[in-house]
Structures are given as structure tokens and as C-alpha cells.
Design an enzyme around this catalytic site. Sequence first.
Site, PDB file in Angstrom:
ATOM      1  CG  HIS A 170     -12.320 -83.781 138.087  1.00 15.07           C
ATOM      2  ND1 HIS A 170     -12.101 -85.117 138.342  1.00 15.07           N
ATOM      3  CD2 HIS A 170     -11.812 -83.559 136.849  1.00 15.07           C
ATOM      4  CE1 HIS A 170     -11.502 -85.672 137.301  1.00 15.07           C
ATOM      5  NE2 HIS A 170     -11.315 -84.752 136.389  1.00 15.07           N
ATOM      6  CD  GLU A 171     -12.266 -80.381 134.444  1.00 14.95           C
ATOM      7  OE1 GLU A 171     -11.109 -80.199 134.053  1.00 14.95           O
ATOM      8  OE2 GLU A 171     -12.925 -81.400 134.159  1.00 14.95           O
TER       9      GLU A 171
END
Lengths: 534, 183
Positions: A170-171
Site C-alpha cells: 500500500h505504501e
Amino acid sequence: MLHPLPAETVFEARARAKRNTVLLFALLGLIYMGLFGLMGSAAHFIIASEVKRRSVPDFSLLVFSCSAAAGLILSVFQIISARGKNLDELLSAIQTVPADPKDAYHKVFLNLVAEAEAATNIRPIRPVIIPSPGSNAFSVEGAGGQTAIGVTEGLLVHLNRAELSAVLAHEAAHLANGDSRLMTIAVALLQSFEVVQNTASKGRIRGRAALISVVVMILSAVGSFVARILAMAISRQRELVADSHGVQMCKDPLALAQALHKISEGYRGSISVPQEFGSAFILNPAMSAFDEEEGILPDLLATHPPVAARLEGLLRWAKAELKTVVENTKIPVAKIIGNQPQAAGQKFFVYQEGDWKGPWTEDQILPMNLIKPSTWICPEGSQEVVQALEHPALGRRLTAGASDKGKHLCPRCMIGLGAKTYEGANIRHCGACGGHLLEKGVMERLVARRDETFRQEAVAKAKAWRSSATHDLQKSCLFPAIQCPLCRGPMAKVFHSDLTAVTVDRCVNSACGAIWCDAGELETIQILVENAAG
Amino acid sequence: MIITAVSVGILALVLVYGVLTYNRLVGYRVECDNGWSQIDVQLKRRHDLIPNLVETVKGVMNFEKETLTKVMEARSKAMGAGSMDRRMKAEGEISGLLGRLMAVWENYPDLKSNQNARALQEELVTTENRIAYSRGHYNDVVSNFNTLVQQFPSNFVASIGKFSARQFFTVPEPERANPQVKF
């Protein structure tokens, strides 16, 4: 706009969130220029209404466009000054430390960041740690395209490898999509309004000028309110893009769902970051009750979509139900460094005070002060009684400090400290007095990690300590002041915390920050913190 | 007069488009080359890890001696392979054999208590993941390149500049079959 539509695939969700971002930015840009234009026109109207000349041509459209253009130029200045911040400045605002490749947990984190680099082809991504026991993760981009991903110590403890991988995906998706830069632009537009509002409210002026400044203040207040709502909407759409893009990369929506559930249920850490960093994290550390709610205010002002909405989409892609997530997150976590067996290796009985005690493993005996080279021991499973020095493994550990060359010395005994891996971190240990030397930042990790289980006696001792401890620093410790083994500076006696009331010695030099715990202090601290946390 | 002006204008636009598209194609092609070299980096990393792995588990994994020997052979084949085809086949073999080793890792409790073995297992897991991710990224950039090469009207610029579509990284047939794990 917020919730993933029914039967939407990962790819469709990502594309739709991207389209929404474009629309929101277009809206923001129009409103921005429009409001600045209005400010200019209002000023012009107020001035011109005093001067009624038929022959003066109508400048209103020109004034409107010029003021809109002026607003645009102001925003460009804001954006440039915001993007000027380099990565080191940004990271020191969040108070991060570099990851330690010799620490087993950090090594796994470093490997996962390398995997993110391979998946996105963004190199290098700087891996950093926030030394907090809460759980959270963030990504930032600074000037010149330097990127970093950070996690808290608590996150490394509470998630298993698959969940951590999903969070980092996600990051990494945020970095791949340039969300840091997008949010910088949105926030810069918001701040332009605030700048105008501040300048307009200063100074005492009268008459027409006062009226103009009142109108400008009202319009810029409206502008900053609307811009904030739009900027938050953009932030939420980017979170949805990152969720779906991240799932595309790691292909494990259930792991991301479990991670979000764990983080939102747990403690997000008292990470005090400046407000504008809220959207850099996977869940905003500041607002915890806020993003669980549904309703007008969270819908407008939250930086992240509500966790329930995010889980809904993820669970549909995973074809799983919420109860699976809840159950999976209750079972003890498969730690990222692999579950160590409870008592590894050979156990020994120790003859002490006329009785055979134990059995304990090497790692349990040595800190206990029971054992000297002349102590009689009997390895479990054999009848052979030997002196500890004669047993190959124990003897080696006991005389570990004997060759002191090049080693740091125990500040009490002045013999060499041996190195030990304890709960994944590297610490130093004195074989004679049983004290531990921890480098800067290591105490926080050990307090968060739950790898060691403690004997009943140690727990009882710790509780007895807690109830009887005096809070007078000088009285509570009989040992004299010592010198830091690492930097040779003085060390001061401090309480570890009010909770534990255990005195440890901490190096006065804040760059060194080493902590010395005498025998049993480290254990006591961990037991008391664990019991308090439940 | 007007007709000449218009046709010169159109010609200029076509030329500008041609130059821009050519540069885009070059950019994508360089990305494909980069993507391929990134896969190479990860494969080499695996080559370096294998001898360490074999040394660490040799004494413990008594039933896997055959697999361990085959891994070393496949590794030398991969490092010395002449053609890309043979190289990729050898790498596929390594993946299959390592997969089998990791599947039976749990059966050896001595490995679980050994700190070095645990660290090594983590390194193997991360290497396989990195190889998978870099292949995935390679396929993504090849996809961008191929799309531009085949779409109209950039296909004209592509054929003039001699850009041809590239192959995706596909899994060779033996690796697709699930590794047989015998206990």
C-alpha cells in the site's frame, strides 16, 4: 464516491478513484481561481462604486481574470516552497531512526522494502523506523524524488509477514502514484487561502479599505473551508487508489484487511506528527474514533476513508467475510522472524544452596547469577555432574568475557561484555554480574516485543518490586554511578518510567543514549510493562 | 498559396508527432532493458545464496541429499549457460528445487532452533519474492512497449524505427507442474 461500488474489480476501483482525483482537482482549481477573481472584483466594485463615471470602460472581467491569475501565482510560490523540503527535514519532523540491519525484525523490514523496490522499480527507498510501540506505517517523498517508507516498532511485532507485506505494498503504491506530491499541491492551495486571510486581518485601516479587507477575509475563509473539504476528499480517493494498487501488487487482499483491522483496533501510537503528515500514514494517528464513524463530519473532513468501507472492498476482492478477519487476528501471530521454540537446546539442573534447582536452558541460567564457573551442574537427561566450567557450552559462555581485547567492558565488573541476541535485537551482556547494555532505541523494541516468557519467580519478584519500590532516586539504588562503556561519558540514574519505577543508568550524552540495566532490571521492566498492557 | 501553407503545416505536425512517438518508444525500450537487468540482479543474488544454504542444511536435511545436489548442479548450469533459453530453463529448475526444500523445511525441528537457518530461510523467501516482483514489473513495462508498438498510428513510427514487440516473461512448462513432495 467513498465506498467501492458493488462487484467492482480491483482494476476498476483503481481507475475510478483516479478519475475522481482528476475531477476533484479540476473543481478545486476552478473554485480557487473563482474565489480569487471574486476578491479582486469585490475590491474593484467597492472602489469603483465611489467613482461614478460613465466614460470609464467596464474593467470587471479584466479585474476578475487578473486577480485569478494573481491567486495562481501565489499558489505556485506555495507549491515551490513546499516541494523544497528535502527528505531529511521531513523525516526529522516525524522523528524517525534508521533501521538496524543486525536486528532480526528490522532485517525482515529491510527485505520487504527491497521487495517493494523490485515491484515498483523505485530505487532507492529509504527504510526508517519510528521507535513507538503503537502500530502504523507511512511513506513520504521529498525534493528531488527521494522516497522513504517507515513503520513503527509496534507494527513489526503485531503483524505477520504477509500482513506487513500488504501494508508496505500500500505504501509503495503511494510512492508509485506520486501521492505525496499531489497532497502537497492540494495543501498548498489550501494554505494560500490561509495566507490571504492572515494578511487581510492585520492592520487597522478605515473606510473603504476596511470594507475590502473584510470581504477578502470572508471570501478567503470560505475558500479555505471549501479547499479543506476538497483536499480531504482527494486524500481519501488516493487512499483507495493505494489500497487497490497495493492489492494488485501483493495479490493478498485478505492480508491487507487483517492488517487494517489490527491497526485500527490497536494502539496507533502517540506519534505526534505535524497535522499535514496525517495522510502520509496508513491510518491517521491523530483521529482514531473519527474514521470509524459514518456521518457528515467524517465524510467531509477525514483524511482516510472509514475502515469499514475499506474492509468491505478488500473482503469482496478476497471473497472472505469479516468474521474470518476477526478470527484470524485473534490467534497468536506467526512472528515475522519465525516462532522460536520455547526453550531451545539443552537444559541443566543447578546445585545451589544444598538443592538441585531447574532445569533451565543456557540462556535462562546465565542472567540469573546462580552460576559461577565452580557451580555444579547436571545436564538434563544425563547423570553426569560436572562443574559448569567443564561443560563445553556453558564453560564457553561463562568465560566469554575472558579475552577482553576490542570489547566493551562491563561498567561494574570491568570484564569484556559478550554479545547476545535477545528477542531479535543485539544486546551486550556481562557473564559475571548479569547486567545488560542496550544501545539507543533498543529498550523501546524490547518493551514492545513479547518473545520471551518469564518464569513465575521472576514475575513474582517484579510484582514485589513494584509494590515496595521507593520513588526516591537516590535511595533506591545502592550502586555507585558508572561510566558509559560505549562513549566513556558519565551515566545518570533514571527511572525507566513511572510505571515500572525501576532505576537504570542512562548515558548523559544524548547522541549515545546507551542504557545499562543491572541483573534482573531488564526482565523486571518487561514483565511490568507486559502486565500493565495486558 | 494557402494550400502550400496548410500542407507545410500538416507536414510539420506529422514530423513533430513522429519525433515525439519515436522518443517515447526509445524510452519504453530502455525501461524494458532495465527491467530485464533487474531480474538478472535478483537471479544472481540467488546464485550467491545457494552454496550457503546447502552448507547450512546439509547435515540436517538427511532425506533431501538428492535435491541439494541437484540444486548445486542447476546453479552451475545457470551460471555457465550460453543461450538465454538454457539459462531460463536452469533458473526454472532452481525455483522448483528450492520450492521443494522450503516445503519440507517444517519437518526438521533442528532447523527451527538454529538462528542461522532461520535467517537463511528469510533470505530465501525474500529472494523468491524479489524475483517474482521484478518479473511482474518487467511484464508491465513490456506491456507498455508492445501496446505503443502495435497501436495505430504509432505502429508506423515503430516499423520505421525498427522497434519490434517483445516477449513476456512466461513460466517454462516444467515449473508449472506442482512440485512432487514425497515424504
